[in-house]
Structure formats: structure tokens, C-alpha cells
Write an enzyme that holds these catalytic residues in place. Structure first.
Site: not given
Length: 498
Positions: A189, A265, A299
């Protein structure tokens, strides 16, 4: 800011796949619905993409389940899996320029970085796990009594991969490659903001000879497609990269359904710690890249920069100059260093944090404003006088915003570096090996970079501590996420030794 067009590039020639990819075929969604994907350079729609929801996820999972339970992929030799994965990598390499263009159109990523960094890294990851496929071994066990035992590493089954928008290609291969090597089948997805490259990769996987049903791609939204995948009773594992808030929902859905395993994560608020003995110019260059690379949409961004008091004033002055020279503009311009934020929502979120920083008492040294007549561009921004109770210190902004702070002692900076709910990465700049060793063992984060930053490699495990998640991508640790350990014990009769 300078804004350049994409030259002779015709968008309609670049976007070839906009449907769902299920069981080896491009198909419309069951509902027939579509959604628009946008070009962040202008805010204008560039394609209508099929919108998958629960019914489409069901079909994709059914295809993956059939491919795992009865198909060839888990049953061919590991050597053959690796061969097909290398063929897949060959095709990605052949189409790398087109794929880099798709990520620039869809995510506002620099085309130059896509060609020079992202796509070569993707190919490297895929080849690494192609080579790993026939090196996944169990172990022989020494048991008490007249028994022999060994372990089998078996593929976990059907995997749901939910990937973010900031690195659409890298995150695709970060998750798909080790799962393929393990012998799993999967449903991917992609983020609704960036579905285009994932569909192209599915097409190339089929061309490479990876069997139908092994890789399925369902475009859609988190609340529908993502939630259905996370709670699906026929999915054996979810691998998710994204926000901590959504990670909680994924875990909850997994627990409430079939207790599928989950790896996460999540967010980060990584410290970059610079000591007095550092080369200031090198440290400034490193901090600039650590904070502003990929417009801060990463991130592991080193957005909390701690500078020891002896070089602090010099560092602030040079960091401000470096930020002002960081060129923001059209990602198709090879001289540009920073493109637009992904969409209007993220653009507005970053600007809200800038205002909040000023309201909370931080000093805005440079940047902090939108730039350009259209699109979602923000100036590289630096704050000083940032305190630990400020939102710009605590929250992951996911934009080009640096918080600069002064420290005196190594004990003080270790405490400050760890004063966050996150623990994804950290950096340290020093010429003293003892300081580097102490920091790397004291800071609670999954990756510590010493005198470098963003040094990723397929062989180096990546993941977080604390609320940055758990489980590791990259390295052989990533393969383990997609395996089950089975112990086999048989009796021994009249063995000459035990």
C-alpha cells in the site's frame, strides 16, 4: 527561489500506470473510484489513480495467499529466487531515469538526487537481497538425551507493506527485497501522495518473471486500504514505515485481528552533536545536509543540533550563511538543492511550527517563510535559543527546520540528546575517539553516525529505539522479520556420540 519548468518533459509521457496491480494484472478498483495525485511544484493534479479500498485489498490478499500457499515462489530454489530478483534489478536499472522522474513529479524530490542516490541505492538493495536469498540458514542444535534437533527458517507468509511518501522508491525496495528473498508474497500500500513509482515497479517485477500474485499494489488511503490490510485475517505480517500515531493504529489493528507480527519504523527527532575540536566548516556542511536534505522530509533528519560552547557563535554565523546559500526551487533544475514540501498539508504544518517556535521564544536566525509564487516551497530555517519544553524541540516537524542549541559538557549533552520520546538516529562530530565511543554507546538510538550523516548501506541494519519503532530494515536482520523459526527434533538410536 528560482523556478524552472521541466523543459521538454511531457508529464503524460512519464505516467504509464495508474490502476491497481493485483495477481499480475493492472485493474480498476472494484468501486471504480479514483483519486488525484498532485505535483508539489505547482499544487496541480497530474494523474487520476485507481482508489483501492477493502474490496480491493481482499482481492490482493487472496491473490497473495494463493501465490504463497500453492504458487511457485516459496517452492522454487533460493538460487532461482535470487536470479529473478537480479533480473528485476536489471530492469529497474534500465528504467532508472524514468523512475526518478516519477518520484520528482509525485514527491517533489530532486531529480539529480533520484538519479545519483535514490535509484542506485534501490538497485543495490535489491541485488543485496538477491544475493542473500540462498544464504538463509537454520542451525543444528545440541540437545540433552538421545535426540537431534535443527531449526528451519520458513517464510512467514503473506506480508502487508505500508510505505511512506518521502522516499517512495527506496521504501518500496527496503521492504519488498528482503521479503522476496525470504520467499514471501505481499500486498503493498503506497502512500496516497506517491503511488506512481510503486505501480511501475510492479510492472517491472512481472516482466522479470516474478510470478503473478507475489507482488500486488493497492493504491488508496490509510483509513480504508491501510486499515483493511492491517486488520486482515489472511495477512501474516505488517511492515509499516510512517508516523508514530499511525504506527499505533497499525499495531492495534494487528492485535485485534489475528495477532499478525508487526515491524514499525516511525518518527525521529535525531540529535547531531558537535564538539569544540570539530572542523567548523565540515560540521556546518554536515549539519546543513542532516537537516535540509530532501527538504527535511526524512525520519532521521538531524534537526536538533547541539554545538559545544567554544565554537557555538562561529557555528551559528556560518550555519546561517550556509542555509541562505542552500538553493530552493524546481526539483528538475540540476542546480537546486531543495524542492517543495510534499503537499499543502505538510507545507502548512511546517509553517505552523515556525510560528509556534517564534511564539515559544526561540530566535529565528534565518528562513521561516514560504517562497515562490506557486507550489509548496519553504526557506531553509534555523532557530537558536531553543529549550527542551518547546514544541519545535519535541515534535518531528518533517520540514527544513533546524534547532540550534549550546552545551558545555559531554554529560550534559548526553542527557539532552536522550531527552526525547524518539530514538532513530544520532550524529557526533569530533576528532576524539574516546568521545565518539562514549556518545555512540550512551545515546539511545538505532543508528549512530560518527563524522558523517545519512551513511546508509544495504548491509547495515536500520531501525529505532523507543517510540521510533522496532524491527530492523536492511542487513540480514531485515530477512529475519519475514521468517518463522521452526524447531525439528527426532530421536537417535544407538548413536556413537551425542
Amino acid at each position: 527561489m528560482e523556478n524552472h519548468g521541466a523543459g521538454s518533459l511531457k508529464l503524460e509521457d512519464q505516467i504509464k500506470f495508474t490502476k491497481l496491480f493485483i495477481n499480475g494484472e493492472f485493474v480498476d478498483s472494484v468501486s471504480g473510484k479514483t483519486f488525484k495525485t498532485y505535483d508539489p511544484r505547482t499544487g496541480e493534479a497530474i494523474a487520476d489513480v485507481a482508489e483501492g479500498d477493502a474490496a480491493d485489498v481482499d482481492l490482493a490478499v487472496k491473490a497473495a495467499r494463493e501465490a504463497f500457499d500453492h504458487g511457485r515462489w516459496p517452492r522454487i530454489t533460493a538460487h532461482e529466487r535470487g536470479r529473478l530478483m537480479n533480473k528485476f534489478a536489471d530492469l529497474v536499472e534500465q528504467h532508472a531515469d524514468e523512475l526518478a522522474v516519477l518520484d520528482s513529479l509525485d514527491a517533489g524530490k530532486l531529480l539529480s538526487s533520484g538519479k545519483a542516490i535514490d535509484l542506485p541505492h534501490c538497485i543495490h538493495i535489491l541485488r543485496y537481497y538477491a544475493g542473500a536469498a540462498d544464504k538463509i540458514h537454520g542451525e543444528t542444535l545440541k540437545l540433552g538425551g538421545e535426540y537431534q534437533g535443527y531449526t528451519l527458517l520458513e517464510p512467514i507468509g503473506v506480508v502487508g507493506h505500508i510505505i511512506p511518501w518521502n522516499f517512495p522508491s527506496t521504501m518500496f525496495f527496503l521492504k519488498v527485497s528482503p521479503a522476496l528473498a525470504a520467499g514471501c508474497t505481499m500486498v503493498i500500500k503506497p502512500a496516497e501522495q506517491t503511488p506512481l513509482s510503486a505501480l511501475y515497479y510492479a510492472h517491472l517485477a512481472k516482466q522479470a518473471g516474478i510470478p503473478d500474485g507475489v507482488i500486488n499494489v493497492v493504491n488508496g488511503f490509510g483509513a480504508t486500504a491501510g486499515a483493511t490490510l492491517s486488520s486482515h485475517m489472511n495477512v501474516d505480517k505488517i511492515s509499516f514505515t510512517g508516523s508514530t500515531e499511525t504506527g499505533r493504529k497499525v499495531m492495534e489493528a494487528a492485535a485485534k485481528s489475528n495477532l499478525k507480527t508487526v515491524s514499525l519504523e516511525l518518527g525521529g527527532k535525531s540529535p547531531l552533536i558537535i564538539f569544540d575540536d570539530a572542523d567548523v566548516d565540515m560540521a556546518v556542511a554536515l549539519a546543513r545536509v542532516a537537516t535540509f536534505f530532501n527538504k527535511g522530509e526524512i525520519c532521521v533528519a538531524g534537526s536538533r543540533v547541539y554545538v559545544q560552547e567554544g565554537i557555538y557563535d562561529e557555528f551559528v554565523e556560518k550555519a546561517a550563511e550556509a542555509a541562505k546559500s542552500w538553493k530552493t526551487g524546481d526539483p528538475f533544475d540540476p542546480t537546486v538543492q531543495q524542492g517543495p514540501q510534499i503537499d499543502k498539508s505538510q507545507f502548512e504544518k511546517v509553517l505552523r511550527y515556525v510560528e509556534l517556535g517564534k511564539q515559544e521564544g526561540a530566535t529565528l536566525v534565518t528562513g521561516g517563510k514560504a517562497c515562490g509564487e506557486k507550489g509548496f516551497y519553504i526557506e531553509p530555517t534555523i532557530f537558536t535559543d531553543v529549550k527542551e519544553d518547546m514544541k519545535i524541540f519535541q515534535d518531528e516537524i518533517f520540514g527544513p527546520v533546524m534547532s540550534l542549541m549550546k552545551f558545555k559538557t559531554i554529560e550534559e549533552v548526553i542527557d539532552k540528546a536522550n531527552s526525547t520520546k524518539y530514538g532513530l538516529a544520532a550524529g557526533v562530530v569530533t576528532k576524539d575517539l574516546n568521545i565518539a565511543n562514549r556518545i555512540s554507546r550512551s545515546v539511545r538510538a538505532g543508528t549512530i553516525w560518527i563524522n558523517c550523516y545519512f551513511a546508509f548501506d544495504p548491509g547495515c541494519p536500520f531501525g529505532g529505539f523507543k517510540m521510533s519503532g522496532f524491527g530492523r530494515d536492511l542487513g540480514m536482520h531485515a530477512v529475519e522479520k519475514y521468517m518463522q523459526v521452526k524447531s525439528v527434533v527426532t530421536p537417535l538410536y544407538s548413536s556413537p556420540w551425542l
